[in-house]
Each structure stands twice: as structure tokens, then as C-alpha cells.
Design an enzyme around this catalytic site. Structure first.
Site, PDB file in Angstrom:
ATOM      1  N   SER A 185       5.201  -4.006   9.768  1.00  0.00           N
ATOM      2  CA  SER A 185       6.321  -3.203   9.276  1.00  0.00           C
ATOM      3  C   SER A 185       7.219  -2.768  10.431  1.00  0.00           C
ATOM      4  CB  SER A 185       5.785  -1.968   8.557  1.00  0.00           C
ATOM      5  OG  SER A 185       4.939  -2.387   7.508  1.00  0.00           O
ATOM      6  N   LYS A 233       4.491  -3.495  -2.202  1.00  0.00           N
ATOM      7  CA  LYS A 233       3.265  -3.655  -1.417  1.00  0.00           C
ATOM      8  C   LYS A 233       2.023  -3.589  -2.311  1.00  0.00           C
ATOM      9  CE  LYS A 233       5.430  -4.577   2.184  1.00  0.00           C
ATOM     10  NZ  LYS A 233       5.964  -3.812   3.225  1.00  0.00           N
ATOM     11  N   ASP A 240      10.446  -9.962   3.242  1.00  0.00           N
ATOM     12  CA  ASP A 240       9.259  -9.110   3.373  1.00  0.00           C
ATOM     13  C   ASP A 240       7.975  -9.732   2.824  1.00  0.00           C
ATOM     14  OD1 ASP A 240       8.392  -6.477   4.345  1.00  0.00           O
ATOM     15  OD2 ASP A 240       7.940  -6.017   2.258  1.00  0.00           O
ATOM     16  N   ARG A 271       4.935   5.115   4.042  1.00  0.00           N
ATOM     17  CA  ARG A 271       3.646   4.822   3.419  1.00  0.00           C
ATOM     18  C   ARG A 271       2.568   5.679   4.076  1.00  0.00           C
ATOM     19  NH1 ARG A 271       1.915   0.661   5.191  1.00  0.00           N
ATOM     20  NH2 ARG A 271       3.614  -0.060   6.493  1.00  0.00           N
ATOM     21  N   ARG A 281      15.906   3.978   4.620  1.00  0.00           N
ATOM     22  CA  ARG A 281      15.977   2.608   4.082  1.00  0.00           C
ATOM     23  C   ARG A 281      17.180   2.415   3.167  1.00  0.00           C
ATOM     24  NH1 ARG A 281      11.407  -1.110   5.190  1.00  0.00           N
ATOM     25  NH2 ARG A 281      10.111   0.141   6.565  1.00  0.00           N
ATOM     26  N   HIS A 330       2.641 -10.973   3.945  1.00  0.00           N
ATOM     27  CA  HIS A 330       3.698 -10.055   4.397  1.00  0.00           C
ATOM     28  C   HIS A 330       4.655 -10.845   5.293  1.00  0.00           C
ATOM     29  CE1 HIS A 330       4.615  -5.863   6.413  1.00  0.00           C
ATOM     30  NE2 HIS A 330       5.537  -6.199   5.540  1.00  0.00           N
TER      31      HIS A 330
HETATM   32  P1  GTP Z   1       9.653  -3.651   7.094  1.00  0.00           P
HETATM   33  O1  GTP Z   1      10.758  -3.586   6.114  1.00  0.00           O
HETATM   34  O2  GTP Z   1       9.074  -2.316   7.424  1.00  0.00           O
HETATM   35  O3  GTP Z   1       8.575  -4.617   6.723  1.00  0.00           O
HETATM   36  O4  GTP Z   1      10.316  -4.069   8.530  1.00  0.00           O
HETATM   37  P2  GTP Z   1      10.874  -5.458   9.104  1.00  0.00           P
HETATM   38  O5  GTP Z   1       9.745  -6.253   9.668  1.00  0.00           O
HETATM   39  O6  GTP Z   1      11.739  -6.126   8.115  1.00  0.00           O
HETATM   40  O7  GTP Z   1      11.745  -4.962  10.369  1.00  0.00           O
HETATM   41  P3  GTP Z   1      13.331  -4.932  10.572  1.00  0.00           P
HETATM   42  O8  GTP Z   1      13.940  -6.300  10.609  1.00  0.00           O
HETATM   43  O9  GTP Z   1      13.923  -3.972   9.633  1.00  0.00           O
HETATM   44  O10 GTP Z   1      13.423  -4.349  12.058  1.00  0.00           O
HETATM   45  C1  GTP Z   1      12.866  -3.112  12.410  1.00  0.00           C
HETATM   46  C2  GTP Z   1      13.413  -2.629  13.727  1.00  0.00           C
HETATM   47  O11 GTP Z   1      13.197  -3.606  14.752  1.00  0.00           O
HETATM   48  C3  GTP Z   1      14.917  -2.372  13.685  1.00  0.00           C
HETATM   49  O12 GTP Z   1      15.188  -1.157  14.323  1.00  0.00           O
HETATM   50  C4  GTP Z   1      15.508  -3.521  14.448  1.00  0.00           C
HETATM   51  O13 GTP Z   1      16.695  -3.162  15.087  1.00  0.00           O
HETATM   52  C5  GTP Z   1      14.415  -3.895  15.441  1.00  0.00           C
HETATM   53  N1  GTP Z   1      14.450  -5.349  15.749  1.00  0.00           N
HETATM   54  C6  GTP Z   1      14.477  -6.358  14.866  1.00  0.00           C
HETATM   55  N2  GTP Z   1      14.543  -7.562  15.485  1.00  0.00           N
HETATM   56  C7  GTP Z   1      14.557  -7.294  16.813  1.00  0.00           C
HETATM   57  C8  GTP Z   1      14.616  -8.125  17.981  1.00  0.00           C
HETATM   58  O14 GTP Z   1      14.667  -9.346  17.923  1.00  0.00           O
HETATM   59  N3  GTP Z   1      14.591  -7.483  19.183  1.00  0.00           N
HETATM   60  C9  GTP Z   1      14.527  -6.117  19.278  1.00  0.00           C
HETATM   61  N4  GTP Z   1      14.507  -5.581  20.494  1.00  0.00           N
HETATM   62  N5  GTP Z   1      14.482  -5.304  18.184  1.00  0.00           N
HETATM   63  C10 GTP Z   1      14.493  -5.882  16.976  1.00  0.00           C
HETATM   64  C1  SPV Z   2       6.793  -1.872   5.072  1.00  0.00           C
HETATM   65  O1  SPV Z   2       6.406  -0.753   5.449  1.00  0.00           O
HETATM   66  O2  SPV Z   2       6.262  -2.934   5.482  1.00  0.00           O
HETATM   67  C2  SPV Z   2       7.949  -1.983   4.158  1.00  0.00           C
HETATM   68  C3  SPV Z   2       8.462  -0.773   3.538  1.00  0.00           C
HETATM   69  O3  SPV Z   2       8.407  -3.072   3.884  1.00  0.00           O
HETATM   70  S1  SPV Z   2       7.439  -0.199   2.255  1.00  0.00           S
HETATM   71  O4  SPV Z   2       7.998  -0.656   0.997  1.00  0.00           O
HETATM   72  O5  SPV Z   2       7.476   1.248   2.339  1.00  0.00           O
HETATM   73  O6  SPV Z   2       6.108  -0.716   2.420  1.00  0.00           O
HETATM   74 MN    MN Z   3       7.352  -4.757   5.017  1.00  0.00          MN
END
Ligand code: GTP
Ligand code: SPV
Ligand code: MN
Length: 590
Positions: A251, A209, A280, A71, A374, A229
Site C-alpha cells: 500500500s 480489500k 490495485d 485500514r 484519497r 494486490h
Molecule cells: P494503495 O492505493 O495504498 O495500494 O497505494 P499505491 O501502491 O497505488 O501507491 P501510489 O501510486 O498511490 O503511490 C503512493 C506514494 O508513493 C505517492 O505519494 C507517490 O507520490 C509515491 N510514489 C509513487 N511512485 C513513485 C516513484 O516511482 N518514486 C518515488 N520516489 N515515489 C513514488
Molecule cells: C491499500 O491500503 O492498499 C489501499 C487503500 O488500496 S484501502 O482501500 O484502504 O485498502
Molecule cells: Mn492497495
């Protein structure tokens, strides 16, 4: 042939066709037959690559340009009629000026191309929470992603009906994918989104979003509900009772992971289960019983690939094993599958990296997959998808959790004293930036409720809306908490194991909601007694946990002045309740 008789849709479509002059218009009915044809076309043109159909049936690979992988907040605008209504945290331009400026970019942009007309519903078809959008796009990639991420096709028009004007008008063209002319623009008062010169997920899947947060947050304020979010998960106890929690993290800070967590052995063997409702976005309304109810408006997961593996998030990995689109991951040529950093310890030698270049994982010092690569996976693929996922009424929420990436200041978990204090806790959220948005990574910034890039109106009014919702909910309001999985030691290693073990913290959260656990009062709110977080089976001792719960008054005083400075942005729109909470925090720290 047109899929609707609705004159509001047809009139707008005529205008957009006159502006962009596509050679051809294709109405997306959502049928498998039509989708099959589009997949074949994308494969034939090289836009997408078909992966190993035995190992990854129905899966496709796509790469966006290296300059178009996240983004772009600097090119995202909220164009309300009055500048004041967009507030100090959004880019703004006068809608008249912006329509004219973008009109020039859209002028004739689809000449030689096909315009796809995508009707879609955010939320289950027929749910009182749901809303309809129509996206016009010149990208098959967008159509195929929208098919996974939304309830797409003719049924959305049936839901809209023949006369309603209540739909979000989305116009997208990848144009020349020119980053200098890239715009993601929202006109909240017109229910309109214009996106141009990008082909990356969050900029072009306009249901996500752009609609479900930026436009919907504005609608929610006016209509008395909330678009957040947030992930939604259910925790089932051994008696079969399920309690639901939402959590807002910025994010790439762990929503997908928490939403799909696998309970640690100690809970699993007792019969606890975790169910995913969403990873999300949550749309929340006050139900007839006076409680807060939430739906996930999406139909799939647009998840971060790197770091996803059999151990960290087996449910997410399983969700990606069929009918999934991979974007900007590494292409393993040996068996025509995909790879990313953190999938396993065997990077392919014979591969193509996210930039489309030959890549040998045994020697390369570059990453094979982009950090924001992704997967787009259907929610129904998820082994722990909740049986309430399609429930038109959604699920009742017991607790709301805020959190972010903080190396030091924020403790593992604390509870707000009450709703108003909880709104304060959400409003002061701060987190290190990630690769999900273009720009520097690892810089701490304030990101209230994880909505800084997604709030479609003045953030001061948004805080007030949270306070108003709390007044209406009264004693039935969910309890509010803050967590931080990301505290580091002196060498920069995460101290808390995170992932599945985060359930140990959620159990204290639920116990607090049910009045079953005690708490200790600290200057920032209630904390667990260290012995109330179950550490059985973990390699962490009580002293380490005490360290994770430590509130460093010096750091918090620094934070309080950061908050004061941040709050000044909102001027007279900062609710007095939040000002008072800040004063209380400062007093508690002295
Ligand atoms: P968006 O899709 O961008 O909104 O992200 P999200 O909030 O869903 O994050 P996601 O669960 O994909 O995690 C993003 C990163 O954080 C990944 O590389 C995970 O491995 C790391 N991560 C997630 N949970 C944990 C945790 O509990 N501890 C640590 N150290 N890393 C974590
Ligand atoms: C984020 O950035 O919080 C996402 C991925 O979940 S996007 O759809 O690119 O916003
Ligand atoms: Mn997100």
C-alpha cells in the site's frame, strides 16, 4: 421493493434486518435518479459537501473522524473454522465466538437509520472471472463510493440469478465509529464479511480489500485462480502491439502511479503508449491458451491524493476532475475546491484541514490533507484507460513485478531465474510501512507479494498455491522481476527519478520477456547490464545507475537471516522449494 427473488439473498437479508433493526430498507438499483437523491441527502445532512460544480463537476468532499483514516490491521480478522487455516500472519478468532461477540454490537445498531442493500459485481458483468457481492450498510458514503468502485445495481442480481448461493455477504455498520469496538472480520468458509465501527474506505468498501483480496484469495486457492494486490498495465509499441504487466507493491508504494505512467519523451516520440487496466487488484486465471490472463475486478480508483500532481501523475489527476469523491483532503474555501500536499506549491490560506479545522497553508506547520487522504474516481475518467478494461476475458500477462520501499538493500531491478525463484523473490518482499494502515510509518517489514494484510488464509498454503499455478503454467508462465524505486542516498533523497522514468526499467523487463536483452548473473538473480537501461534525457550517469544496481553482500546476508527468521513462522507449511531457494541464496552470498 426487492430487486431479486433469489431466496438465499432474501433469507440472509431477513436475518440481518432482524439483527440490526433498521427503520427503513432501500434497495440500490444503481439508477442515476436514485444516486442523485442520495447525493442530495448526504449534502443536506452535512455528511458530504458539494464542491465547485464548474471546476469539479459531480465532485464531493467527505471527512472521516481523525481516529478513522486508514485500514486497521490489528482489528482485521480471518475467522476460519480451524485456527491453522488462518495461519501465523492473520488475526484469528473462532467464528462462533466472533459471530456472537459482533452480534451484540450489531444488535439494533440500525435503529433510526436506513439500511442500503447494495448488489455489486466485482469484474465486468458477464465475465467468467466476475463474482457478485451484496453489501448491507447504513452509510450513504459507502453507497456512493461503491457506485464508483464496483459495477453496482440491479444488473449484479441479474448476473447472480434467482437460485445461486455464490455471493459474498457483506454487513457494514458505522455504528458509533468507536475505535475500541472496531472490527473488520472475514469468514472465508461462509463467504461473509462483517465490518463495524469504521467509516474509512478500506474498512468499509467491502468489495475491495475484504472481498476482492481476502475472500477472493481463499476462493482462488480452492478454485485454481489468483487474487492479487497488483496493478495491470499495457505497453503499446510503435507497431501497435500491446504487452501486459502486473505489479505487486505494498500500500502507498506506487501502484497507481506505475499503472498510469506517462512515457518519457524518448519513448513517446517513437510512438510508445501506456494503458491502464487496473491500479490495485488483479484476478488472474489460466486461459484456454495456457497463458495467465488478468482482469481488474474494480470499476474505479481509490487512490492516494498527496503527491498526485500534474507532473507526477497527470492521468490520476485528470481522473479526479469530475464525479469524484475526495476523502480527508484539504478544503480550499476560496474557490470551494480541494488541495493536498504535493498538488502544487500554493497551499490555500483560507482552508479547512482534514480534521475539519480552519487552516492557513502559508503559516501552518501541520498537514492540510491526511497522508492517506484519497480520491475515489471512476476508471472511465482516466485518459489512458485501456480498451480492454471491460473485456470479459481480461488481458494476457507477460511479466509479474514485485517491489517495495527499500532505502538500501534491493536494487533498482532484477529478474528471477525461474518461476520457483520468482515465488521466493515475492515471498521475501520487504517494505517500509506507510500511512495506508494505522501504526508506525517507515518500519521495514516483510510483506510477501504485498499480500501480508490481504491474504485470507495460511500464507504457507498461499506460497504453495503460487508454486502450483507455476507448474500448471509451465513454459507459458510470465517472467518474474523485482524492482525498487526507493533507494536513497546518504542524505535520504531518492536516487532514481521514478514515476514516468520507471518505464525505462519496464522496457528492459519486456525485452527480457521477448529474449531481446542480455543479463548479468548476480547472487540474487539476473540484472541488466547498466548500459541496457536507457538513460537518454535523464540527469543520471552510468555510475549512479551501477550504484542503483549494486548488490551489497553484507546487507543481503543480514536480509537472508531476516528471511530465515520470517520463514520459521510457517513451520511445516513452508514449501520445500522456498527453503531450497533460501539455501541457494545463502550459498550465492558466500
Ligand atoms: P494503495 O492505493 O495504498 O495500494 O497505494 P499505491 O501502491 O497505488 O501507491 P501510489 O501510486 O498511490 O503511490 C503512493 C506514494 O508513493 C505517492 O505519494 C507517490 O507520490 C509515491 N510514489 C509513487 N511512485 C513513485 C516513484 O516511482 N518514486 C518515488 N520516489 N515515489 C513514488
Ligand atoms: C491499500 O491500503 O492498499 C489501499 C487503500 O488500496 S484501502 O482501500 O484502504 O485498502
Ligand atoms: Mn492497495
Amino acid at each position: 421493493m426487492a430487486l431479486t427473488k433469489n431466496p438465499n439473498v432474501l433469507k440472509w437479508l431477513d436475518e440481518m434486518v432482524a439483527l440490526t433493526t433498521p427503520d427503513k430498507i432501500v434497495w440500490i438499483d444503481g439508477s442515476e435518479e436514485q444516486l442523485k437523491g442520495l447525493r442530495a441527502e448526504a449534502i443536506a445532512t452535512g455528511e458530504m459537501e458539494e464542491l465547485n460544480q464548474e471546476k469539479l463537476p459531480g465532485c464531493l468532499l467527505h471527512r472521516t473522524l481523525p481516529s478513522d483514516v486508514a485500514r486497521v490491521e490489528s482489528r482485521t480478522f480471518i475467522c476460519s473454522r480451524n485456527k491453522e487455516d488462518a495461519g501465523p500472519t492473520n488475526n484469528w478468532e473462532d467464528p462462533k465466538v466472533m459471530y456472537e461477540k459482533l452480534g451484540k454490537l450489531y444488535n439494533g445498531v440500525m435503529k433510526g437509520r436506513t439500511m442500503y442493500v447494495i448488489p455489486y459485481s466485482m469484474g465486468p458483468i458477464g465475465s467468467p472471472f466476475s463474482k457478485v457481492g451484496v453489501e448491507l450498510t447504513d452509510s450513504i458514503y459507502v453507497v456512493l463510493n461503491m457506485d464508483i468502485m464496483t459495477r453496482m445495481g440491479a444488473q449484479a442480481f441479474e448476473n447472480l440469478g434467482d437460485t445461486s448461493n455464490d455471493f459474498v455477504r457483506g454487513l457494514h455498520s458505522k455504528a458509533n465509529v468507536d475505535e475500541n469496538e472496531r472490527y473488520i472480520v472475514h469468514f472465508p468458509e461462509d463467504n461473509t464479511i462483517w465490518s463495524i465501527n469504521s467509516a474509512y474506505g478500506g474498512n468499509v468498501l467491502l468489495g475491495k480489500k475484504c472481498f476482492a483480496l481476502r475472500i477472493a484469495s481463499y476462493q482462488g486457492k480452492n478454485e485454481g485462480w489468483m487474487a492479487e494486490h497488483m496493478l495491470i498495465l499495457g505497453i503499446e509499441n510503435p507497431k501497435g502491439e500491446v504487452k501486459y504487466i502486473t505489479a505487486a507493491f505494498p500500500s502507498a508504494c506506487g501502484k497507481t502511479n506505475l499503472a498510469m505512467l506517462i512515457p518519457p519523451e524518448i519513448y513517446k516520440k517513437k510512438g510508445y503508449k501506456v494503458w491502464t487496466v487496473g491500479d490495485d487488484i488483479a484476478w488472474m486465471r489460466i486461459g484456454p491458451d495456457g497463458r495467465l490472463w488478468a482482469i481488474n475486478p474494480e470499476n474505479g480508483f481509490f487512490g492516494v491524493a498527496p503527491g498526485t500532481n500534474e507532473k507526477s501523475n497527470p492521468n490520476a489527476l485528470a481522473s479526479t476532475r469530475k464525479n469524484t469523491i475526495f476523502t480527508n483532503v484539504c478544503h480550499n474555501l476560496d474557490d470551494n475546491t480541494v488541495w493536498w500536499e504535493g498538488l502544487d506549491k500554493n497551499p490555500p490560506k483560507h482552508a479547512i484541514d482534514w480534521k475539519g479545522q480552519p487552516w492557513d497553508g502559508s503559516v501552518s506547520t501541520e498537514k492540510g490533507a491526511h497522508p492517506n487522504s484519497r480520491f475515489t474516481a471512476p476508471a472511465i475518467n482516466c485518459p489512458c484507460i485501456s480498451d480492454k478494461f471491460n473485456d470479459p476475458q481480461g488481458v494476457p500477462i507477460s511479466a509479474i513485478i514485485f517491489g517495495g520501499r527499500r532505502a538500501k538493500t534491493a536494487p533498482l531491478v532484477y529478474q528471477a531465474r525461474d518461476w520457483e525463484h520468482g515465488v521466493f523473490v515475492g515471498s521475501i518482499m520487504a517494505s517500509e510501512t506507510t500511512a495506508a494502515a494505522s501504526g508506525a510509518v517507515g518500519v521495514v517489514r516483510r510483506d510477501p507479494m504485498a499480500m501480508l494484510p490481504f491474504c485470507g488464509y495460511h500464507m504457507g498454503d498461499y506460497f504453495q498455491h503460487w508454486l502450483d499455478m507455476g507448474k500448471e503454467l509451465g513454459g507459458k508462465a510470465p517472467k518474474i522481476f523485482n524492482v525498487n524505486w526507493f533507494r536513497t542516498d546518504d542524505e535520504g533523497h531518492f536516487i532514481w527519478p521514478g514515476f514516468g522514468d520507471n518505464m525505462r526499467v519496464l522496457m528492459w523487463v519486456l525485452d527480457r520477456c521477448e529474449g531481446k536483452a542480455e543479463a548479468v548473473e548476480t547472487p540474487i538473480g539476473y540484472e541488466p547490464k547498466p548500459e541496457d537501461i536507457n538513460l537518454e534525457g535523464l540527469d543520471i550517469d552510468l555510475d549512479t545507475l551501477k550504484g542503483l544496481l549494486d548488490v551489497d553482500k553484507g546487507l543481503w546476508k543480514e536480509d537472508a537471516s531476516g528471511i530465515e527468521e520470517f520463514y520459521q513462522k510457517f513451520g511445516s507449511k513452508l514449501p520445500k522449494e522456498l527453503k531450497a531457494e533460501l539455501e541457494t541464496l545463502k550459498k550465492n552470498l558466500d
